[in-house]
Motif scaffolding. Structure first.
Motif, PDB file in Angstrom:
ATOM      1  N   ILE B  46      11.027   5.365   1.898  1.00 60.13           N
ATOM      2  CA  ILE B  46       9.966   5.966   1.086  1.00 60.13           C
ATOM      3  C   ILE B  46       8.804   4.986   0.983  1.00 60.13           C
ATOM      4  CG2 ILE B  46       9.376   6.843  -1.216  1.00 60.13           C
ATOM      5  CD1 ILE B  46      12.353   7.590  -1.530  1.00 60.13           C
ATOM      6  N   ASP B  47       7.641   5.417   1.436  1.00 64.62           N
ATOM      7  CA  ASP B  47       6.422   4.613   1.280  1.00 64.62           C
ATOM      8  C   ASP B  47       5.773   4.975  -0.047  1.00 64.62           C
ATOM      9  OD1 ASP B  47       6.878   3.619   3.794  1.00 64.62           O
ATOM     10  OD2 ASP B  47       5.441   4.936   4.785  1.00 64.62           O
ATOM     11  N   LEU B  48       5.470   3.977  -0.845  1.00 68.65           N
ATOM     12  CA  LEU B  48       4.784   4.243  -2.116  1.00 68.65           C
ATOM     13  C   LEU B  48       3.946   3.036  -2.516  1.00 68.65           C
ATOM     14  CD1 LEU B  48       7.340   4.042  -5.100  1.00 68.65           C
ATOM     15  CD2 LEU B  48       7.676   2.942  -2.892  1.00 68.65           C
ATOM     16  N   ASP B  49       2.998   3.275  -3.397  1.00 66.36           N
ATOM     17  CA  ASP B  49       2.174   2.205  -3.946  1.00 66.36           C
ATOM     18  C   ASP B  49       2.630   1.936  -5.371  1.00 66.36           C
ATOM     19  OD1 ASP B  49       0.730   2.262  -1.613  1.00 66.36           O
ATOM     20  OD2 ASP B  49      -0.726   3.720  -2.377  1.00 66.36           O
ATOM     21  N   ALA B  50       2.689   0.665  -5.749  1.00 65.21           N
ATOM     22  CA  ALA B  50       3.125   0.333  -7.104  1.00 65.21           C
ATOM     23  C   ALA B  50       2.525  -1.003  -7.512  1.00 65.21           C
ATOM     24  CB  ALA B  50       4.649   0.276  -7.171  1.00 65.21           C
ATOM     25  N   GLU B  51       2.594  -1.305  -8.823  1.00 64.09           N
ATOM     26  CA  GLU B  51       2.037  -2.552  -9.352  1.00 64.09           C
ATOM     27  C   GLU B  51       2.811  -3.770  -8.856  1.00 64.09           C
ATOM     28  OE1 GLU B  51      -0.671  -2.700 -10.989  1.00 64.09           O
ATOM     29  OE2 GLU B  51      -0.966  -0.560 -11.345  1.00 64.09           O
ATOM     30  N   SER B  52       4.124  -3.603  -8.672  1.00 66.69           N
ATOM     31  CA  SER B  52       4.977  -4.729  -8.276  1.00 66.69           C
ATOM     32  C   SER B  52       6.209  -4.179  -7.566  1.00 66.69           C
ATOM     33  CB  SER B  52       5.428  -5.511  -9.511  1.00 66.69           C
ATOM     34  OG  SER B  52       6.294  -4.697 -10.290  1.00 66.69           O
TER      35      SER B  52
END
Lengths: 85, 85
Positions: B46-52
């Motif tokens: 799963i590709d995702l963007d997150a803070e950390s």
């Protein structure tokens, strides 16, 4: 003979449609999760005995090409590790 | 926000019957391959963007518990790595 565990990961080649992954991604979106992409693949762990890690990898590669993967649409990776008794 | 790829491996709990793996093992046996055991599992990337990375892992764990795995019969593992652009 040594005891090994081989791990085979079978994934669809780039460009092959994956309706299952699309459905899963859409369901996650509907649940409020924000994802960029999702890919699904099959993973097999195979316990076998062989003379060496190389021999084990060779045998598992043959199993993969004959049964576990379809070379027309799949890519695969084989890795081999010692198995604890 | 950083780009991450999370890998989720969903496997059946010990003791849960896996007819698909049994059929695969039997087919390999019929093809003349000698194996001790075979386990099949599902793997999602799963590709995702997150803070950390921790935030990404937490979010993907929630996705797994809500959709990808059934906690009654499945075990799962989540790992997170930086994603190259």
């Amino acid at each position: 003979m040594t005891a090994y565990t081989a791990t085979v990961t079978v994934s669809l080649k780039t460009g092959v449609l994956d309706p299952e992954a699309e459905t899963t991604a859409r369901s996650l979106d509907r649940l409020g999760f924000d994802i960029e992409d999702l890919r699904s693949m099959d993973r097999f762990e195979i316990d076998l005995d062989a003379e060496s890690a190389d021999a084990a990898a060779e045998r598992v590669t043959e199993m993969t090409e004959r049964l576990l993967a379809n070379p027309t649409i799949h890519d695969y990776e084989v890795s081999v590790a010692d198995r604890d008794a």
